[in-house]
Design a protein around this motif. Sequence first.
Motif, PDB file in Angstrom:
ATOM      1  N   VAL A 293       0.865  -1.175   0.000  1.00  0.00           N
ATOM      2  CA  VAL A 293       0.000   0.000   0.000  1.00  0.00           C
ATOM      3  C   VAL A 293       0.899   1.220   0.000  1.00  0.00           C
ATOM      4  O   VAL A 293       1.845   1.313   0.790  1.00  0.00           O
ATOM      5  N   ALA A 294       0.633   2.157  -0.909  1.00  0.00           N
ATOM      6  CA  ALA A 294       1.501   3.324  -1.035  1.00  0.00           C
ATOM      7  C   ALA A 294       0.664   4.560  -1.347  1.00  0.00           C
ATOM      8  O   ALA A 294      -0.480   4.466  -1.807  1.00  0.00           O
ATOM      9  N   GLU A 295       1.243   5.711  -1.080  1.00  0.00           N
ATOM     10  CA  GLU A 295       0.625   6.993  -1.418  1.00  0.00           C
ATOM     11  C   GLU A 295       1.475   7.667  -2.479  1.00  0.00           C
ATOM     12  O   GLU A 295       2.701   7.686  -2.380  1.00  0.00           O
ATOM     13  N   ARG A 296       0.830   8.177  -3.495  1.00  0.00           N
ATOM     14  CA  ARG A 296       1.586   8.864  -4.542  1.00  0.00           C
ATOM     15  C   ARG A 296       0.806  10.052  -5.077  1.00  0.00           C
ATOM     16  O   ARG A 296      -0.403  10.183  -4.858  1.00  0.00           O
ATOM     17  N   ASP A 297       1.533  10.935  -5.793  1.00  0.00           N
ATOM     18  CA  ASP A 297       0.907  12.098  -6.419  1.00  0.00           C
ATOM     19  C   ASP A 297       0.064  11.673  -7.626  1.00  0.00           C
ATOM     20  O   ASP A 297       0.343  10.660  -8.279  1.00  0.00           O
ATOM     21  N   LEU A 298      -0.930  12.474  -7.911  1.00  0.00           N
ATOM     22  CA  LEU A 298      -1.690  12.299  -9.143  1.00  0.00           C
ATOM     23  C   LEU A 298      -0.910  12.955 -10.279  1.00  0.00           C
ATOM     24  O   LEU A 298      -0.448  14.091 -10.150  1.00  0.00           O
ATOM     25  N   ASP A 312      -2.870   1.718 -11.451  1.00  0.00           N
ATOM     26  CA  ASP A 312      -2.802   1.330 -10.047  1.00  0.00           C
ATOM     27  C   ASP A 312      -4.190   1.004  -9.513  1.00  0.00           C
ATOM     28  O   ASP A 312      -5.197   1.553  -9.964  1.00  0.00           O
ATOM     29  N   GLN A 313      -4.250   0.128  -8.548  1.00  0.00           N
ATOM     30  CA  GLN A 313      -5.508  -0.193  -7.886  1.00  0.00           C
ATOM     31  C   GLN A 313      -5.750   0.857  -6.804  1.00  0.00           C
ATOM     32  O   GLN A 313      -5.237   0.756  -5.685  1.00  0.00           O
ATOM     33  N   VAL A 314      -6.511   1.891  -7.142  1.00  0.00           N
ATOM     34  CA  VAL A 314      -6.758   2.994  -6.217  1.00  0.00           C
ATOM     35  C   VAL A 314      -7.788   2.561  -5.178  1.00  0.00           C
ATOM     36  O   VAL A 314      -8.869   2.067  -5.527  1.00  0.00           O
ATOM     37  N   ILE A 315      -7.464   2.742  -3.892  1.00  0.00           N
ATOM     38  CA  ILE A 315      -8.420   2.400  -2.837  1.00  0.00           C
ATOM     39  C   ILE A 315      -8.916   3.641  -2.097  1.00  0.00           C
ATOM     40  O   ILE A 315      -9.930   3.590  -1.403  1.00  0.00           O
ATOM     41  N   GLY A 337      -4.009  18.202  -7.752  1.00  0.00           N
ATOM     42  CA  GLY A 337      -3.710  18.281  -6.329  1.00  0.00           C
ATOM     43  C   GLY A 337      -4.133  17.063  -5.533  1.00  0.00           C
ATOM     44  O   GLY A 337      -3.778  16.944  -4.354  1.00  0.00           O
ATOM     45  N   ASP A 338      -4.905  16.148  -6.164  1.00  0.00           N
ATOM     46  CA  ASP A 338      -5.287  14.923  -5.452  1.00  0.00           C
ATOM     47  C   ASP A 338      -4.056  14.040  -5.224  1.00  0.00           C
ATOM     48  O   ASP A 338      -3.086  14.075  -5.992  1.00  0.00           O
ATOM     49  N   ARG A 339      -4.122  13.260  -4.154  1.00  0.00           N
ATOM     50  CA  ARG A 339      -3.121  12.230  -3.909  1.00  0.00           C
ATOM     51  C   ARG A 339      -3.846  10.899  -3.805  1.00  0.00           C
ATOM     52  O   ARG A 339      -4.983  10.830  -3.345  1.00  0.00           O
ATOM     53  N   LEU A 340      -3.170   9.843  -4.244  1.00  0.00           N
ATOM     54  CA  LEU A 340      -3.796   8.537  -4.342  1.00  0.00           C
ATOM     55  C   LEU A 340      -3.196   7.559  -3.337  1.00  0.00           C
ATOM     56  O   LEU A 340      -1.981   7.514  -3.151  1.00  0.00           O
ATOM     57  N   ARG A 354       6.857   5.939  -8.271  1.00  0.00           N
ATOM     58  CA  ARG A 354       6.941   6.481  -6.925  1.00  0.00           C
ATOM     59  C   ARG A 354       7.317   7.949  -7.035  1.00  0.00           C
ATOM     60  O   ARG A 354       8.174   8.305  -7.845  1.00  0.00           O
ATOM     61  N   PRO A 355       6.716   8.817  -6.237  1.00  0.00           N
ATOM     62  CA  PRO A 355       7.027  10.250  -6.338  1.00  0.00           C
ATOM     63  C   PRO A 355       8.515  10.504  -6.154  1.00  0.00           C
ATOM     64  O   PRO A 355       9.151   9.973  -5.252  1.00  0.00           O
ATOM     65  N   GLY A 356       9.055  11.314  -7.058  1.00  0.00           N
ATOM     66  CA  GLY A 356      10.440  11.707  -6.927  1.00  0.00           C
ATOM     67  C   GLY A 356      11.421  10.768  -7.597  1.00  0.00           C
ATOM     68  O   GLY A 356      12.609  11.046  -7.628  1.00  0.00           O
ATOM     69  N   THR A 357      10.972   9.633  -8.162  1.00  0.00           N
ATOM     70  CA  THR A 357      11.897   8.689  -8.773  1.00  0.00           C
ATOM     71  C   THR A 357      11.797   8.663 -10.290  1.00  0.00           C
ATOM     72  O   THR A 357      12.577   7.995 -10.933  1.00  0.00           O
ATOM     73  N   HIS A 358      10.812   9.374 -10.852  1.00  0.00           N
ATOM     74  CA  HIS A 358      10.666   9.462 -12.305  1.00  0.00           C
ATOM     75  C   HIS A 358      10.526  10.925 -12.709  1.00  0.00           C
ATOM     76  O   HIS A 358      10.434  11.815 -11.874  1.00  0.00           O
TER      77      HIS A 358
END
Length: 367
Positions: A293-298, A312-315, A337-340, A354-358
């Motif tokens: 389970v992870a949080e990332r930027d839209l 991604d499987q958004v929950i 501005g949404d985060r997933l 992942r945020p910041g790696t691409h």
Amino acid sequence: MPDDPRDQIGPALGKVTLPEREHSPWWQLGMRLMAALAILLGTLLLVYVERAGYRDGNDPEHNYQVDLVDALYYTTVTLSTTGYGDIAPVSERARLVNAFIITPARIGFLVLLIGTSLEVLASQGRDQFRIARWRNKMSDHVVIIGYGTRGRSAVDTLLNNGYTREDIVVVDPSAVALADARSDGVAVVTGDATRREVLMRAGVTRSSQVIICTGRDDSSVLATLTVRQLNPEVRIVVAVAEHENVPLMRQSGADSVITSSDAVGRLLGLSTLSPMLGSVMEDLLTYGEGLEVAERDLLLTEVGKQPQSLPDQVIAVIRDETVYRYFDPVVSQLARGDRLIVVRPARELPWAPRPGTHDEDSSVDEG
């Protein structure tokens, strides 16, 4: 991302690194004193065995002969370089022993005594300089209060998600926790986290997040109150043992409260009712394998889409600091501005950045 910036340099080719033995300062001091005593006794034995080759210029009554007390006296004044000159070697053999044995022993004796003092002073100065530099640089770091099983797991998770060891400070009064944290390469402040001065040393006033997992709910409440008083803006995450203490913890200033006993009990119950479901839940909580389970930027390319249509499987969707389930009509279309909150393979894939790696553009406005 490497856990330690030094890992980016790479190991030197052909370099052999052996484990270092760590000894207490008292052990090192004792070994040096024993070495100095061995030099003293060895020199005394040499002088006493060759006492016939020495003369005591202040003892005419005994025909200027040297006894054991005189040998001890000569040894001490010679090794300390005092050298009053009242007792002196007169035979050729005694002079050779002084030149080639006692003189090197004198140098070694002085090196042991002076070197010990210099090392203590240099070590204290070096430690004070390092601590002062660390305090000046420390900002927006994470403070971990309690370094038991939960604390170490929290540190491992942070390191696996982009934090460096320099970003983490551990606070714990236990000597065992101190040794564990040092072996893991993180900074440690020894003391009771309910005391203001201890938290001040850990830089709580400049930290961005505080994780409290003391193992006792009453201690966690006091630590939360103290942290919140010192830093009203910091995010506080607390682990509690009993669910009934969750409201009290939130009233004390915690932003997020994790009930460890309930979480473990729920996993046990799920594993009993449905072994496969329990395995999946355990997989989600385990980092680095299977699912996570992870949080990332839209991303900009995802703005306006439905959560169910993304790779991604958004929950859940975080919008305006509020968490919405993926099926909530409020987030039927994703906005800038949404985060997933997503479930995805633990191994990073091109379609699950992942945020910041691409280099993909985030939908979050910068600046």
